[in-house]
Structure formats: structure tokens, C-alpha cells
Design an enzyme around this catalytic site. Structure first.
Site, PDB file in Angstrom:
ATOM      1  N   ASN A 111     -10.754  30.179  25.184  1.00 32.33           N
ATOM      2  CA  ASN A 111      -9.884  29.570  26.192  1.00 32.33           C
ATOM      3  C   ASN A 111      -9.819  30.456  27.432  1.00 32.33           C
ATOM      4  OD1 ASN A 111      -6.938  30.575  26.968  1.00 32.33           O
ATOM      5  ND2 ASN A 111      -7.367  31.333  24.892  1.00 32.33           N
ATOM      6  N   ARG A 112      -9.698  29.795  28.556  1.00 30.54           N
ATOM      7  CA  ARG A 112      -9.388  30.500  29.814  1.00 30.54           C
ATOM      8  C   ARG A 112      -8.308  29.683  30.536  1.00 30.54           C
ATOM      9  NH1 ARG A 112     -15.062  29.159  30.798  1.00 30.54           N
ATOM     10  NH2 ARG A 112     -15.239  27.270  32.078  1.00 30.54           N
ATOM     11  N   PHE A 115      -2.411  30.909  31.778  1.00 30.54           N
ATOM     12  CA  PHE A 115      -0.944  30.817  31.829  1.00 30.54           C
ATOM     13  C   PHE A 115      -0.477  29.531  32.520  1.00 30.54           C
ATOM     14  CE2 PHE A 115      -0.096  35.754  31.851  1.00 30.54           C
ATOM     15  CZ  PHE A 115      -0.609  35.830  30.574  1.00 30.54           C
ATOM     16  N   SER A 179      -3.860  39.147  28.160  1.00 25.88           N
ATOM     17  CA  SER A 179      -4.708  37.966  28.301  1.00 25.88           C
ATOM     18  C   SER A 179      -5.872  38.295  29.226  1.00 25.88           C
ATOM     19  CB  SER A 179      -3.912  36.796  28.879  1.00 25.88           C
ATOM     20  OG  SER A 179      -4.787  35.754  29.267  1.00 25.88           O
ATOM     21  N   ASN A 181      -7.373  36.092  30.926  1.00 26.62           N
ATOM     22  CA  ASN A 181      -7.540  34.919  31.792  1.00 26.62           C
ATOM     23  C   ASN A 181      -6.694  34.935  33.061  1.00 26.62           C
ATOM     24  OD1 ASN A 181      -9.327  33.838  29.854  1.00 26.62           O
ATOM     25  ND2 ASN A 181      -7.561  33.197  28.636  1.00 26.62           N
ATOM     26  N   THR A 182      -5.961  36.022  33.298  1.00 27.43           N
ATOM     27  CA  THR A 182      -5.259  36.230  34.562  1.00 27.43           C
ATOM     28  C   THR A 182      -5.858  37.483  35.199  1.00 27.43           C
ATOM     29  OG1 THR A 182      -3.206  35.176  33.855  1.00 27.43           O
ATOM     30  CG2 THR A 182      -3.044  36.766  35.652  1.00 27.43           C
ATOM     31  N   LYS A 222       2.212  42.680  23.532  1.00 23.79           N
ATOM     32  CA  LYS A 222       0.964  42.186  22.943  1.00 23.79           C
ATOM     33  C   LYS A 222      -0.224  42.899  23.568  1.00 23.79           C
ATOM     34  CE  LYS A 222      -1.051  37.795  21.456  1.00 23.79           C
ATOM     35  NZ  LYS A 222      -0.805  36.332  21.408  1.00 23.79           N
ATOM     36  N   ASN A 251      -4.310  40.138  21.030  1.00 20.62           N
ATOM     37  CA  ASN A 251      -4.637  38.973  21.834  1.00 20.62           C
ATOM     38  C   ASN A 251      -6.093  38.567  21.555  1.00 20.62           C
ATOM     39  OD1 ASN A 251      -4.474  37.009  23.987  1.00 20.62           O
ATOM     40  ND2 ASN A 251      -2.973  38.325  24.993  1.00 20.62           N
ATOM     41  N   THR A 252      -6.615  37.631  22.340  1.00 26.12           N
ATOM     42  CA  THR A 252      -7.998  37.186  22.192  1.00 26.12           C
ATOM     43  C   THR A 252      -8.966  38.258  22.697  1.00 26.12           C
ATOM     44  OG1 THR A 252      -7.904  36.104  24.350  1.00 26.12           O
ATOM     45  CG2 THR A 252      -7.353  34.771  22.423  1.00 26.12           C
TER      46      THR A 252
END
Length: 350
Positions: A111-112, A115, A179, A181-182, A222, A251-252
Site C-alpha cells: 500500500n501507498r 494517510f 510509514s 508513504n508520507t 510505531k 510497520n510495513t
């Protein structure tokens, strides 16, 4: 069998569409007892972590119920805690679609999302969905992050804003600095950055406690699985030193070991599910052996079976969270994991 049929239908859809279908229908499916066709409510297996009594050891990881709309419904599937979010001060759409991909042969998801959420004020309104769950002892975690438009050097301000707003609504608060993705978010795990951020967050909590007659809301941080081991331990030492109550591992991952060549494996974003299990468990074990009980570990990453959940506990976790395994194996995984850990805990105490 029934969930396998449902999964075939869901997996024929775009992953994000399938997620919206599940979320839109979960409340009534739980209320009418339809979920009893594929699972059952496990008996309580209470445990105290971070000063809170959790009805069992299994929780829903952040990312599934981003906006806090279905907390009691997820509780009705047997989760002892539900962690919503990640939420940010302002609503934001997240990254462009498509941004969610299944790696079916590997039991993984990339996933990307970035948020995507309705913003803290709207999420707080949504949290009426948690009332029934909390009334029967369920634990609500609220996972907070920074807005994409906020410069990384101003990140603390976003965390403080969210902390202030969710303090009265949360049983515990999770800080997402890991994350992928940010943009630049993971920089907050750097030595100077983490110390600055965590010091500010803890100072803000002390201010909120003083204004609320000493009410202490635990905070967990996290961490990413992609840090070097020495950096993970440095982070954990900082968390303990500053008075953080828990650490979520992990996290991922941006690592693609074991999924090379699979459809979607080259997509950017965080990989979760079975390919993450080994590294995530190794991080739990690394941290547990280092901290020797000074800070509790919440394990997240690659739990696809009840025995995977037990593996996390054996490595040193106090709680275990599900996400991708829940997508692949359905609600039955919740009861299977609760019961497998309960049997393991009884054996440990006998």
C-alpha cells in the site's frame, strides 16, 4: 469455506473497492449475526499492558478503520483492541490511485495510501462507533500522524494538535513515524529528530494530564522494520528514557525480499503480510531481549495463522495486531489467534 467464497468475490475487485464494500456492510453483518457463519466470539483472555486491561491479546492494526467508523463492528469479530487511523490534523485525500495492491501468491499487500483520512475533528465525531465496544471493555487506540503538506521540521506541531484533540477519546495513542508513504516521515526515527519529537509529545501529554486531573493516556510509538538493528535499539532506548509507554514492532517494509518477480512487487509503498513475518518477529525478539520488560511490545506484521500469533508472543510481545492476515483469512483468524495465545499462556503458567 464460506469466507473462501467471499474472498474470491472480493479478490475479483480492485483492492480499495473491496475494502469499501467490507466497510460499508460490516455493521449490519455483525448486528444480524451473519459473521457467526464464519467465526465465533472467543472467550476473554485478559491481559494488562500499558496500565490498561485488554480483554484479549489480539487487536486490529491501524489502517483498516482509518476514520473510526466501524470500531464496535470490528469488536464484534473478537478483537480485544481496535487501533484506528492514521489520522492527521486536517483531512487529506492521500496518494493518487491506484495505491493498494495484492501479492496473492505471497500472501502480501503493498500500500501507498498516504494517510488518507477525514481529519481529526470528523474522526472524533465518527467515534460514536466505538461506544458499544468500549462499554464491554474493548480498548480503543488512536494512531496519529502528520499532514503531507506539513514540512518535516514542523512535524511535532501536527502530533501535538492531534494529541490534544484525541486525548479524551483514546484509551491509548499510537505515534506513526514509520510509514513509508508520507515523504520524509521516517526521518523522524533519526537520533536527533526522535529525541526532539518524543520530548515534545511527552511534554504535551504532561500539560494535558495537568488539565485533566492527572488522567494518563498511554502512548506507543510505531517503528519501521527497515532500520538497522542498532538504530532500532537506539530508538527504543530513547522511548524508554523519555517515558513512552509502549513500542509497536513493526510497520510495513520497503524491502521486497521473497516477492521478487511477482505481479505488483515493483510497486512503491509498504509491503505487509506473510513476507513481513520473519523480519517483524526478529525485531520483536531483538527489542524484547534488549529491554528486558522495561517497555511492552505490540507486535504487528505477518500474522496469518494462530501459530504466527503465538510466535510473536514467544518472541516477547505482550499484544499482537492483525491486518493483512485478516484480509486473506477472514474473521476466523481473530478467534484462532486469541485461542492459540490463550492456550500458550495457560501452558506458560502451568
Amino acid at each position: 469455506m464460506l469466507y473462501n467464497i467471499a474472498r474470491r468475490i472480493l479478490f475479483s475487485m480492485n483492492p480499495e473497492t473491496a475494502h469499501h464494500v467490507i466497510m460499508a456492510n460490516l455493521d449490519w453483518a455483525v448486528q444480524l449475526g451473519l459473521t457467526n457463519l464464519v467465526t465465533h466470539m472467543p472467550d476473554d483472555d485478559p491481559i494488562e499492558v500499558m496500565g490498561l486491561r485488554f480483554p484479549n491479546t489480539i487487536g486490529l492494526a491501524a489502517g483498516m478503520d482509518k476514520d473510526g467508523e466501524r470500531v464496535s463492528a470490528f469488536g464484534g469479530l473478537g478483537f480485544g483492541h481496535v487501533e484506528i487511523g492514521t489520522i492527521t490534523p486536517l483531512a487529506q485525500p492521500g496518494n493518487p490511485k491506484p495505491r493498494l495492491f495484492r501479492l496473492i501468491p505471497a500472501g502480501g499487500v503493498i500500500n501507498r495510501m498516504g494517510f488518507n483520512n477525514e481529519g481529526v475533528d470528523k474522526v472524533l465525531q465518527n467515534l460514536r462507533s466505538a461506544d458499544a465496544f468500549r462499554l464491554r471493555g474493548g480498548i480503543l487506540g488512536i494512531n496519529i500522524g502528520k499532514n503531507a503538506v506539513t514540512p518535516i521540521e514542523n512535524a511535532l506541531s501536527d502530533y501535538e494538535k492531534c494529541l490534544d484533540k484525541v486525548y479524551d477519546a483514546a484509551d491509548y495513542i499510537a505515534i506513526n513515524i514509520s510509514s513509508p508513504n508520507t515523504k520524509n516521515l521516517r526521518q523522524l526515527q533519526g537520533a536527533g529528530e526522535l529525541e526532539h519529537l518524543v520530548s515534545g509529545i511527552v511534554a504535551k501529554r504532561e500539560e494535558l494530564k495537568a488539565a485533566r486531573n492527572g488522567k494518563h493516556v498511554p502512548i506507543a510509538v510505531k517503528l519501521a522494520p527497515d532500520l538497522e538493528n542498532d538504530d532500532i535499539l537506539r530508538c527504543v532506548d530513547t522511548l524508554i528514557e523519555k517515558g513512552i509507554d509502549g513500542v509497536i514492532c513493526t510497520n510495513t517494509t520497503i524491502n521486497r525480499k521473497g516477492v521478487e518477480g511477482l505481479l505488483h512487487a515493483e510497486e512503491t509503498g509498504g509491503l505487509s503480510g506473510a513476507p513481513l513475518r520473519e523480519r517483524s518477529t526478529a525485531v520483536v525478539r531483538l527489542v524484547a531481549e534488549h529491554v528486558k520488560g522495561e517497555i511492552p511490545i505490540i507486535a504487528s506484521g505477518g500474522v496469518m495463522t494462530g501459530s504466527d500469533a503465538v510466535e510473536k508472543m514467544e518472541a516477547g510481545a505482550k499484544l499482537v495486531q492483525l491486518f493483512t492476515g485478516f484480509i486473506y483469512n477472514g474473521p476466523k483468524l481473530v478467534a484462532d489467534s486469541v485461542e492459540a495465545i490463550a492456550a500458550w499462556r495457560r501452558k506458560q503458567n502451568s
